[in-house]
Scaffold this motif. Structure first.
Motif, PDB file in Angstrom:
ATOM      1  N   THR A 355      39.591 -99.144 -36.356  1.00  0.00           N
ATOM      2  CA  THR A 355      38.716 -98.101 -35.796  1.00  0.00           C
ATOM      3  C   THR A 355      39.092 -97.786 -34.350  1.00  0.00           C
ATOM      4  OG1 THR A 355      37.043 -99.682 -35.025  1.00  0.00           O
ATOM      5  CG2 THR A 355      36.824 -98.848 -37.286  1.00  0.00           C
ATOM      6  N   GLN A 356      39.973 -98.586 -33.773  1.00  0.00           N
ATOM      7  CA  GLN A 356      40.382 -98.392 -32.377  1.00  0.00           C
ATOM      8  C   GLN A 356      41.824 -97.893 -32.247  1.00  0.00           C
ATOM      9  OE1 GLN A 356      37.787 -99.073 -30.161  1.00  0.00           O
ATOM     10  NE2 GLN A 356      36.720 -99.449 -32.099  1.00  0.00           N
ATOM     11  N   VAL A 357      42.438 -97.462 -33.365  1.00  0.00           N
ATOM     12  CA  VAL A 357      43.865 -97.139 -33.331  1.00  0.00           C
ATOM     13  C   VAL A 357      44.151 -95.916 -32.465  1.00  0.00           C
ATOM     14  CG1 VAL A 357      44.466 -98.181 -35.548  1.00  0.00           C
ATOM     15  CG2 VAL A 357      43.672 -95.806 -35.466  1.00  0.00           C
ATOM     16  N   ASP A 358      45.311 -95.930 -31.848  1.00  0.00           N
ATOM     17  CA  ASP A 358      45.849 -94.757 -31.174  1.00  0.00           C
ATOM     18  C   ASP A 358      47.344 -94.679 -31.485  1.00  0.00           C
ATOM     19  OD1 ASP A 358      47.201 -96.548 -29.459  1.00  0.00           O
ATOM     20  OD2 ASP A 358      45.559 -96.510 -28.012  1.00  0.00           O
ATOM     21  N   VAL A 359      48.073 -93.875 -30.749  1.00  0.00           N
ATOM     22  CA  VAL A 359      49.485 -93.669 -31.050  1.00  0.00           C
ATOM     23  C   VAL A 359      50.329 -94.891 -30.711  1.00  0.00           C
ATOM     24  CG1 VAL A 359      51.473 -92.156 -30.615  1.00  0.00           C
ATOM     25  CG2 VAL A 359      49.176 -91.207 -30.639  1.00  0.00           C
ATOM     26  N   HIS A 360      49.802 -95.766 -29.844  1.00  0.00           N
ATOM     27  CA  HIS A 360      50.623 -96.875 -29.365  1.00  0.00           C
ATOM     28  C   HIS A 360      50.006 -98.245 -29.661  1.00  0.00           C
ATOM     29  CE1 HIS A 360      52.913 -93.824 -27.239  1.00  0.00           C
ATOM     30  NE2 HIS A 360      51.810 -93.411 -26.639  1.00  0.00           N
ATOM     31  N   THR A 361      49.071 -98.318 -30.582  1.00  0.00           N
ATOM     32  CA  THR A 361      48.443 -99.596 -30.912  1.00  0.00           C
ATOM     33  C   THR A 361      49.489-100.609 -31.372  1.00  0.00           C
ATOM     34  OG1 THR A 361      46.434 -98.451 -31.594  1.00  0.00           O
ATOM     35  CG2 THR A 361      46.663-100.735 -32.296  1.00  0.00           C
ATOM     36  N   SER A 362      49.378-101.832 -30.881  1.00  0.00           N
ATOM     37  CA  SER A 362      50.359-102.869 -31.183  1.00  0.00           C
ATOM     38  C   SER A 362      50.444-103.149 -32.675  1.00  0.00           C
ATOM     39  CB  SER A 362      49.979-104.157 -30.443  1.00  0.00           C
ATOM     40  OG  SER A 362      50.705-105.257 -30.938  1.00  0.00           O
ATOM     41  N   TRP A 364      51.604-105.859 -33.849  1.00  0.00           N
ATOM     42  CA  TRP A 364      51.163-107.241 -34.027  1.00  0.00           C
ATOM     43  C   TRP A 364      49.660-107.295 -34.281  1.00  0.00           C
ATOM     44  CZ3 TRP A 364      54.349-111.042 -35.028  1.00  0.00           C
ATOM     45  CH2 TRP A 364      55.669-110.974 -34.581  1.00  0.00           C
ATOM     46  N   LEU A 365      48.906-106.496 -33.531  1.00  0.00           N
ATOM     47  CA  LEU A 365      47.453-106.462 -33.725  1.00  0.00           C
ATOM     48  C   LEU A 365      47.098-105.903 -35.099  1.00  0.00           C
ATOM     49  CD1 LEU A 365      44.516-106.658 -32.748  1.00  0.00           C
ATOM     50  CD2 LEU A 365      44.805-104.381 -31.710  1.00  0.00           C
ATOM     51  N   LEU A 366      47.751-104.811 -35.490  1.00  0.00           N
ATOM     52  CA  LEU A 366      47.431-104.177 -36.768  1.00  0.00           C
ATOM     53  C   LEU A 366      47.837-105.063 -37.947  1.00  0.00           C
ATOM     54  CD1 LEU A 366      48.407-100.456 -36.034  1.00  0.00           C
ATOM     55  CD2 LEU A 366      46.161-101.551 -35.897  1.00  0.00           C
ATOM     56  N   CYS A 367      49.021-105.658 -37.883  1.00  0.00           N
ATOM     57  CA  CYS A 367      49.455-106.533 -38.975  1.00  0.00           C
ATOM     58  C   CYS A 367      48.576-107.780 -39.044  1.00  0.00           C
ATOM     59  CB  CYS A 367      50.918-106.929 -38.793  1.00  0.00           C
ATOM     60  SG  CYS A 367      52.075-105.566 -39.078  1.00  0.00           S
ATOM     61  N   GLY A 368      48.181-108.325 -37.879  1.00  0.00           N
ATOM     62  CA  GLY A 368      47.269-109.462 -37.873  1.00  0.00           C
ATOM     63  C   GLY A 368      45.914-109.100 -38.464  1.00  0.00           C
ATOM     64  N   SER A 369      45.443-107.888 -38.160  1.00  0.00           N
ATOM     65  CA  SER A 369      44.164-107.439 -38.719  1.00  0.00           C
ATOM     66  C   SER A 369      44.252-107.262 -40.229  1.00  0.00           C
ATOM     67  CB  SER A 369      43.748-106.114 -38.059  1.00  0.00           C
ATOM     68  OG  SER A 369      43.573-106.271 -36.672  1.00  0.00           O
ATOM     69  N   LEU A 370      45.385-106.734 -40.710  1.00  0.00           N
ATOM     70  CA  LEU A 370      45.567-106.590 -42.154  1.00  0.00           C
ATOM     71  C   LEU A 370      45.616-107.952 -42.833  1.00  0.00           C
ATOM     72  CD1 LEU A 370      48.201-103.701 -42.242  1.00  0.00           C
ATOM     73  CD2 LEU A 370      45.903-103.636 -43.228  1.00  0.00           C
ATOM     74  N   GLU A 471      52.725 -84.641 -28.513  1.00  0.00           N
ATOM     75  CA  GLU A 471      51.984 -85.820 -28.066  1.00  0.00           C
ATOM     76  C   GLU A 471      50.481 -85.601 -28.196  1.00  0.00           C
ATOM     77  OE1 GLU A 471      54.399 -84.356 -26.509  1.00  0.00           O
ATOM     78  OE2 GLU A 471      56.000 -85.870 -26.436  1.00  0.00           O
ATOM     79  N   ARG A 472      50.011 -84.401 -27.824  1.00  0.00           N
ATOM     80  CA  ARG A 472      48.590 -84.095 -27.926  1.00  0.00           C
ATOM     81  C   ARG A 472      48.139 -84.088 -29.387  1.00  0.00           C
ATOM     82  NH1 ARG A 472      48.718 -79.924 -24.878  1.00  0.00           N
ATOM     83  NH2 ARG A 472      48.675 -78.271 -26.460  1.00  0.00           N
ATOM     84  N   GLY A 473      48.989 -83.538 -30.247  1.00  0.00           N
ATOM     85  CA  GLY A 473      48.640 -83.504 -31.671  1.00  0.00           C
ATOM     86  C   GLY A 473      48.582 -84.892 -32.288  1.00  0.00           C
ATOM     87  N   LEU A 474      49.511 -85.773 -31.890  1.00  0.00           N
ATOM     88  CA  LEU A 474      49.494 -87.134 -32.414  1.00  0.00           C
ATOM     89  C   LEU A 474      48.276 -87.911 -31.927  1.00  0.00           C
ATOM     90  CD1 LEU A 474      53.268 -88.177 -32.184  1.00  0.00           C
ATOM     91  CD2 LEU A 474      51.949 -87.627 -34.244  1.00  0.00           C
ATOM     92  N   ASP A 475      47.882 -87.676 -30.674  1.00  0.00           N
ATOM     93  CA  ASP A 475      46.662 -88.327 -30.167  1.00  0.00           C
ATOM     94  C   ASP A 475      45.451 -87.901 -31.001  1.00  0.00           C
ATOM     95  OD1 ASP A 475      47.886 -89.766 -28.167  1.00  0.00           O
ATOM     96  OD2 ASP A 475      47.646 -88.184 -26.651  1.00  0.00           O
ATOM     97  N   PHE A 476      45.385 -86.605 -31.311  1.00  0.00           N
ATOM     98  CA  PHE A 476      44.275 -86.107 -32.122  1.00  0.00           C
ATOM     99  C   PHE A 476      44.319 -86.706 -33.521  1.00  0.00           C
ATOM    100  CE2 PHE A 476      41.813 -83.294 -34.742  1.00  0.00           C
ATOM    101  CZ  PHE A 476      40.782 -82.857 -33.910  1.00  0.00           C
ATOM    102  N   ALA A 477      45.535 -86.802 -34.098  1.00  0.00           N
ATOM    103  CA  ALA A 477      45.671 -87.371 -35.442  1.00  0.00           C
ATOM    104  C   ALA A 477      45.237 -88.831 -35.465  1.00  0.00           C
ATOM    105  CB  ALA A 477      47.116 -87.240 -35.924  1.00  0.00           C
ATOM    106  N   ALA A 478      45.619 -89.596 -34.438  1.00  0.00           N
ATOM    107  CA  ALA A 478      45.218 -91.000 -34.375  1.00  0.00           C
ATOM    108  C   ALA A 478      43.702 -91.124 -34.284  1.00  0.00           C
ATOM    109  CB  ALA A 478      45.877 -91.679 -33.176  1.00  0.00           C
ATOM    110  N   ASP A 479      43.067 -90.248 -33.480  1.00  0.00           N
ATOM    111  CA  ASP A 479      41.601 -90.266 -33.385  1.00  0.00           C
ATOM    112  C   ASP A 479      40.964 -89.919 -34.733  1.00  0.00           C
ATOM    113  OD1 ASP A 479      41.702 -90.925 -30.721  1.00  0.00           O
ATOM    114  OD2 ASP A 479      41.490 -88.853 -30.001  1.00  0.00           O
ATOM    115  N   SER A 480      41.598 -89.028 -35.482  1.00  0.00           N
ATOM    116  CA  SER A 480      41.077 -88.658 -36.802  1.00  0.00           C
ATOM    117  C   SER A 480      41.111 -89.851 -37.752  1.00  0.00           C
ATOM    118  CB  SER A 480      41.885 -87.495 -37.383  1.00  0.00           C
ATOM    119  OG  SER A 480      41.807 -86.357 -36.552  1.00  0.00           O
ATOM    120  N   PHE A 481      42.203 -90.601 -37.723  1.00  0.00           N
ATOM    121  CA  PHE A 481      42.294 -91.803 -38.547  1.00  0.00           C
ATOM    122  C   PHE A 481      41.242 -92.825 -38.121  1.00  0.00           C
ATOM    123  CE2 PHE A 481      46.358 -90.239 -40.033  1.00  0.00           C
ATOM    124  CZ  PHE A 481      46.473 -90.808 -41.300  1.00  0.00           C
TER     125      PHE A 481
END
Length: 527
Positions: A355-362, A364-370, A471-481
């Motif tokens: 729920t906190q993802v952005d374009v540059h989320t680690s 390691w954090l995401l794989c650990g969460s999965l 870059e702006r579009g990817l930030d928006f897409a990450a917020d959508s996810f």
């Protein structure tokens, strides 16, 4: 000395494991084929020169066929025998796979996928029936843990396998690979499955079939059309959903009248079964919906390849493999009401990071969460299914597994459609680019262009892109996810409500050897 026979009886002997091997092979083919096609949709678009909405029906047609045939499997298992019917389903699925590989048009592929689904729809409910009868009620948890491996790893292994086959060979091989597996499984089934003892005394509920199967197909057709049109107001969505819902309500009212209904809703008179199926239904909506989001985030926001995206979500399967055998053993000894809530806590913790993802989320954090989420999922789904089936009399197992699979199919379709609609609406909320449209003629948004640029960098050379737009579009897409992940997390939190109502203490249970059970005085096993 007196304890040894009981301890030995609790173990899965060689004969039971042979049966489990047949069922697992069939489940692997059926479940992988649902997920492996997801990565092939862009390939189908280019190969058959078709729109995304059109090629998506290669998945939808398979799902609708599954939903249509599942209600028939309970009666057919009693009428013709589980071994005979299971082998017919295997053969139908394998033949359908071979035909899919020969398709020259998208229409042919969709038609062959229906044939595949008719066979695949019977594999899981029949497999659950065969395994439960082979092991007995006191070992259902262990067997559900075995069957749960392909059920949880399918959404992970499918994208990896599909991406690898398409990259190294061609799309045909995502279907051709089923041919040798199907042939081996057919031979294995003939040798390992026990001889049939069909009970043809029950009459077939034709009236129930005329209401339930078309009702399920129409309702799920409407639900599956929702991501394409994006609104319930479209007749393509609400019309089939309304007709399907009317047929389903009519079936519910009717099903208590015949002695042997197509789907025995009288099983819901058992409180433990009802609570377990409600818990499973809500959980499946969240689980199947999120299962689509994880690879999509890595593909669309982070620009990873299909194979890389599949590998990045693999930690979820590793976590499930660790806890699933333990959860299966505990489900036979410890009330699920004491274990499932703790497993759901792990899923919530894993979901929160997304729920906190952005374009540059680690990573390691995401794989650990999965991985943490996988630990929770491995200790959730199979214990819940065990709690549902363990309450049934041996003669009701076929009907009960049919009921459980229908609810799974509906929950999975609703979850996938719900998450797809939410994500699509969120992405469409980004600013449109003046004068630029997508292939369908709709204005292309900043998020849409950014996602397309991640997957096809050459597009930015064809469309004039202002500085910072991608870059702006990817930030928006990450917020959508992230927003969509919040919805999935909320659904997991809702699952706690029925989960806390599940049995929290062991109750005396009858086995088929009990005199009372033999006399038919109590048709339901109490867990």
């Amino acid at each position: 000395m007196t304890q040894q026979p009981a301890a030995t009886a609790d173990k899965l002997d060689a004969a039971v494991l042979k049966v489990a091997g047949v069922v697992v092979l069939g489940a692997i083919m059926s479940i992988l084929d649902v997920t492996v096609v997801t990565v092939a949709l862009p390939t189908f678009q280019s190969e058959f020169d078709a729109s995304y909405a059109r090629v998506a029906w290669t998945m939808t047609a398979y799902t609708l066929a599954l939903a249509t045939v599942i209600p028939l499997s309970g009666w057919a298992a009693d009428r013709f025998g589980t071994k005979r019917l299971y082998m017919v389903a295997l053969a139908l699925f394998t033949i359908g796979s071979g035909l899919c590989a020969t398709a020259d048009t998208i229409g042919q592929l969709i038609a062959y996928r229906v044939l595949q689904g008719l066979g695949g729809g019977m594999l899981l409910p029949l497999g659950m029936t065969i395994m439960t009868r082979a092991a007995g009620p006191h070992r259902i948890g262990r067997l559900m843990a075995v069957l749960g491996i392909p059920m949880l790893l399918g959404p992970i292994g499918g994208p990896i396998l599909g991406g690898w086959l398409i990259d190294t060979a061609s799309w045909h091989w995502i279907f051709l690979i089923n041919l040798p597996i199907g042939a081996v499984t057919l031979v294995y089934a003939q040798l390992a499955l026990p001889k049939d003892n069909p009970e043809p005394s029950e009459s077939f509920d034709f009236l129930g079939m005329l209401m339930l199967s078309p009702g399920l197909a129409l309702f799920l057709y409407g639900v599956s059309s929702l991501p394409e049109v994006g609104t319930f107001a479209d007749a393509k969505v609400w019309a089939p959903m309304l007709v399907g819902a009317v047929l389903l309500v009519a079936f519910v009212r009717y099903s208590f009248k015949p002695r042997h209904p197509l789907v025995d809703l009288r099983l819901f008179a058992n409180r433990n079964l009802t609570i377990a199926t409600v818990t499973m239904f809500v959980f499946i909506i969240a689980f199947m919906g999120a299962g689509l989001l994880f690879p999509s985030y890595f593909l669309q926001v982070r620009g990873e390849s299909t194979l890389a995206a599949g590998l990045l979500i693999a930690p979820q399967g590793i976590g499930a493999m660790i806890t699933m055998p333990l959860a299966g053993t505990l489900a036979d000894r410890v009330p699920v009401g004491r274990t499932v809530p703790f497993a759901l806590v792990l899923i919530v913790l894993g979901f929160f990071a997304f729920t906190q993802v952005d374009v540059h989320t680690s990573y390691w954090l995401l794989c650990g969460s999965l991985f943490v989420m996988g630990l929770g999922m491995g200790a959730t789904m199979m214990p819940i299914m065990t709690a549902a089936l363990k309450t049934l009399h041996p003669q009701e197992v076929a009907r009960g597994s049919t009921l459980v699979n229908i609810l799974q199919q509906i929950g999975g379709s609703v979850g996938a459609a719900l998450m797809s609609v939410i994500l699509t609406n969120e992405l469409n909320g980004s600013r449109p680019i003046p004068g630029v449209t997508d292939p369908s003629g709709k204005p292309l948004t900043e998020a849409g262009l950014a996602i397309a640029a991640q997957q096809q960098p050459e597009l930015t050379q064809q469309v004039p892109v202002p500085p910072g737009l991608v870059e702006r579009g990817l930030d928006f897409a990450a917020d959508s996810f992230a927003t969509t992940f919040w919805v999935a997390l909320a659904l997991v939190l809702v699952t706690f409500v029925p989960a806390f109502l599940m049995p929290r203490r062991n109750e005396p249970s009858q086995t088929p050897d009990d005199p009372q059970a033999e006399q038919g005085k109590s048709p339901i096993l109490i867990h």
